[in-house]
Write an enzyme that holds these catalytic residues in place. Structure first.
Site, PDB file in Angstrom:
ATOM      1  N   ASP A   1      -2.567  -1.520  -3.595  1.00  0.00           N
ATOM      2  CA  ASP A   1      -3.073  -0.367  -4.352  1.00  0.00           C
ATOM      3  C   ASP A   1      -2.059   0.060  -5.406  1.00  0.00           C
ATOM      4  O   ASP A   1      -2.142   1.145  -5.964  1.00  0.00           O
ATOM      5  CB  ASP A   1      -3.444   0.798  -3.422  1.00  0.00           C
ATOM      6  CG  ASP A   1      -2.269   1.313  -2.608  1.00  0.00           C
ATOM      7  OD1 ASP A   1      -1.109   0.938  -2.876  1.00  0.00           O
ATOM      8  OD2 ASP A   1      -2.519   2.134  -1.699  1.00  0.00           O
TER       9      ASP A   1
ATOM     10  N   LEU B   1       0.848  -1.196   0.000  1.00  0.00           N
ATOM     11  CA  LEU B   1       0.000   0.000   0.000  1.00  0.00           C
ATOM     12  C   LEU B   1       0.877   1.237   0.000  1.00  0.00           C
ATOM     13  O   LEU B   1       1.817   1.305   0.787  1.00  0.00           O
ATOM     14  CB  LEU B   1      -0.844   0.053   1.288  1.00  0.00           C
ATOM     15  CG  LEU B   1      -2.018  -0.911   1.438  1.00  0.00           C
ATOM     16  CD1 LEU B   1      -2.541  -0.816   2.861  1.00  0.00           C
ATOM     17  CD2 LEU B   1      -3.133  -0.556   0.447  1.00  0.00           C
ATOM     18  N   HIS B   2       0.559   2.206  -0.861  1.00  0.00           N
ATOM     19  CA  HIS B   2       1.284   3.469  -0.777  1.00  0.00           C
ATOM     20  C   HIS B   2       0.521   4.658  -1.327  1.00  0.00           C
ATOM     21  O   HIS B   2       1.032   5.776  -1.324  1.00  0.00           O
ATOM     22  CB  HIS B   2       2.640   3.361  -1.482  1.00  0.00           C
ATOM     23  CG  HIS B   2       2.516   3.190  -2.969  1.00  0.00           C
ATOM     24  ND1 HIS B   2       2.398   1.966  -3.558  1.00  0.00           N
ATOM     25  CD2 HIS B   2       2.471   4.091  -3.983  1.00  0.00           C
ATOM     26  CE1 HIS B   2       2.288   2.114  -4.867  1.00  0.00           C
ATOM     27  NE2 HIS B   2       2.330   3.393  -5.152  1.00  0.00           N
ATOM     28  N   ARG B   3      -0.704   4.457  -1.816  1.00  0.00           N
ATOM     29  CA  ARG B   3      -1.441   5.599  -2.371  1.00  0.00           C
ATOM     30  C   ARG B   3      -1.750   6.593  -1.256  1.00  0.00           C
ATOM     31  O   ARG B   3      -2.295   6.189  -0.206  1.00  0.00           O
ATOM     32  CB  ARG B   3      -2.777   5.159  -2.978  1.00  0.00           C
ATOM     33  CG  ARG B   3      -2.646   4.233  -4.129  1.00  0.00           C
ATOM     34  CD  ARG B   3      -2.474   4.932  -5.454  1.00  0.00           C
ATOM     35  NE  ARG B   3      -1.812   4.014  -6.359  1.00  0.00           N
ATOM     36  CZ  ARG B   3      -0.742   4.281  -7.088  1.00  0.00           C
ATOM     37  NH1 ARG B   3      -0.203   5.484  -7.067  1.00  0.00           N
ATOM     38  NH2 ARG B   3      -0.198   3.381  -7.854  1.00  0.00           N
TER      39      ARG B   3
END
Ligand code: UD1
Ligand code: UDP
Length: 363
Positions: A282, A207-209
């Site tokens: 994501d 996840l990094h959005r």
């Protein structure tokens, strides 16, 4: 003496897998003089240097060391640093990949200097303008002279936006070239031992959005879902530096069924993807890679700019709320998906890009 000088831009983790096959085909063709520039958008060893050794990308000729900052600061810093380089090198074209700030920054500077812009991975659209990447895609495509496309939706989006058909080339997926040429070696990785995996089934999380991790309430929604899934299946989560900071700032503590680890190198991460029972992500690139590996993927977003991973591949949109994610998880348990591989994701995109560039520049 090669005469067609092309500056290739790489800056952030997902750029390196796309640049590697392009550097290879252009370096092998005596008509071209490829010059690799690293903007320095990503700079940690495990976000940058490791990929140069894993993917055997040559040392960049120039390193701009632009680093992080707000969107304006980062984009402006890259623009300021690339301009004198382009003035000195006078390339025939600047080739940018993907949708990160380095992509749009270098495309803008090149175009205003009268240098042709080539965009690899053009035409993808999430139709969500709150995503910084969507702005980068729209701006870059609108000033590109050659648009190299990974999937049919990209071609359709560009035609709808008025790009002339002769500038658009469906070449396939460069990221998948890298996957195919490194998978055999990656499957020999000993990452499982190094991170102390007990063996047995596991899920992989990335996840990094900003929309998912920067807002503490939103991040807690997702970690709530991961905790519930973790009760069924042990999860391994290599943490992007942005997410690492957010978890720390918010003091979020997760159960021992969710193993938090540092970002992984390319080979190790490919091993993890290929062996996972499910991937929760994501990431744009991971949606594509899981499709080719035919591993079920739940994308923790409400949209994707890569629709072929859903229509053909093993990807499903799971939304970003605890309940939507758990519903998608239960659906997946009831109806496992493996999907099929999209057209032209065959490991030969680099060669097709070269053919397009030869037709354009050599004739
Ligand atoms: C960027 C891209 C995103 C892409 C992602 C891939 C933009 C707008 N965003 O997001 O599209 O999906 O890369 O990973 O271009 N940091 C480190 N070490 C590093 C790099 C970053 O600690 O090597 C930290 C810094 O605190 C930095 C933050 O991560 O400020 C965010 O980095 P940045 O490049 O601004 O955006 P990403 O979230 O990585
Ligand atoms: N990746 C990696 N190690 C990790 C996480 C991702 O090597 O710990 C690779 C992944 O296999 C893919 C690329 O990074 O090739 C995707 O980059 P990222 O998710 O950072 O960006 P996005 O694709 O969302 O722009």
């Amino acid at each position: 003496m090669p005469d067609i000088r092309i500056v290739l831009i790489a800056g952030a983790r997902p750029n390196f897998m796309k640049i590697a096959p392009l550097m290879r085909v252009l370096s092998d063709d005596p008509a071209f003089d490829p010059i690799l520039v690293h903007t320095g958008q990503h700079y940690d060893q495990n976000m940058s240097g490791q990929f140069f050794s894993d993917l055997r990308i040559p040392e960049p000729r120039y390193h701009l060391e632009a680093g992080g900052g707000s969107h304006a600061v980062q984009t402006a810093e890259i623009m300021k640093r690339i301009e004198p380089l382009l003035l000195a090198e006078k390339p025939r074209a600047v080739l940018v990949v993907g949708d990160v700030n380095s992509t749009v920054a270098c495309a803008l500077v090149a175009k205003k200097l009268g240098i042709e812009v080539i965009h690899a991975e053009a035409g993808l659209r999430s139709f969500d303008r709150s995503m910084p990447e969507e702005i980068n895609r729209i701006v870059t495509d609108s000033i590109s002279d050659l648009l190299l496309v990974t999937e049919e939706s990209g071609r359709e989006n560009l035609l709808r936006e008025g790009v002339k058909e002769s500038a658009i080339h469906l070449v396939g997926n460069l990221m998948i070239d890298s996957l195919r040429s490194h998978l055999d070696q990656a499957l020999k990785s000993d990452i499982a031992q190094r991170i102390g995996m007990a063996g047995g089934k596991f899920g992989l999380v990335t996840l990094h959005r900003p929309a998912n991790v920067d807002d503490p309430a939103q991040l807690a929604e997702i970690t709530g879902a991961l905790e519930a899934i973790g009760a069924d299946l042990e999860l391994y989560w290599p943490l992007h530096p942005r997410t690492q900071s957010r978890l720390k700032e918010n003091g979020l503590v997760l159960s021992q069924r969710i193993h938090l680890i540092d970002p992984l190198g390319y080979m190790d991460f490919l091993w993890m993807q290929a062996n996972a029972s499910v991937i929760l992500t994501d990431s744009g690139g991971v949606q594509e890679e899981s499709t080719v590996l035919r591993v079920p993927c739940l994308t923790l977003r409400d949209n994707t700019e890569r629709p072929v991973t859903i229509t053909r591949g093993s990807n499903r949109l799971a939304g970003t709320r605890r309940e939507t994610i758990l519903t998608a998880w239960k659906d997946l348990l009831a109806h496992p998906i493996t999907g099929e591989i999209p057209p032209l994701w065959d490991g030969k995109a680099g060669e097709r890009c070269l053919a397009v560039l030869r037709r354009h520049f050599v004739g």
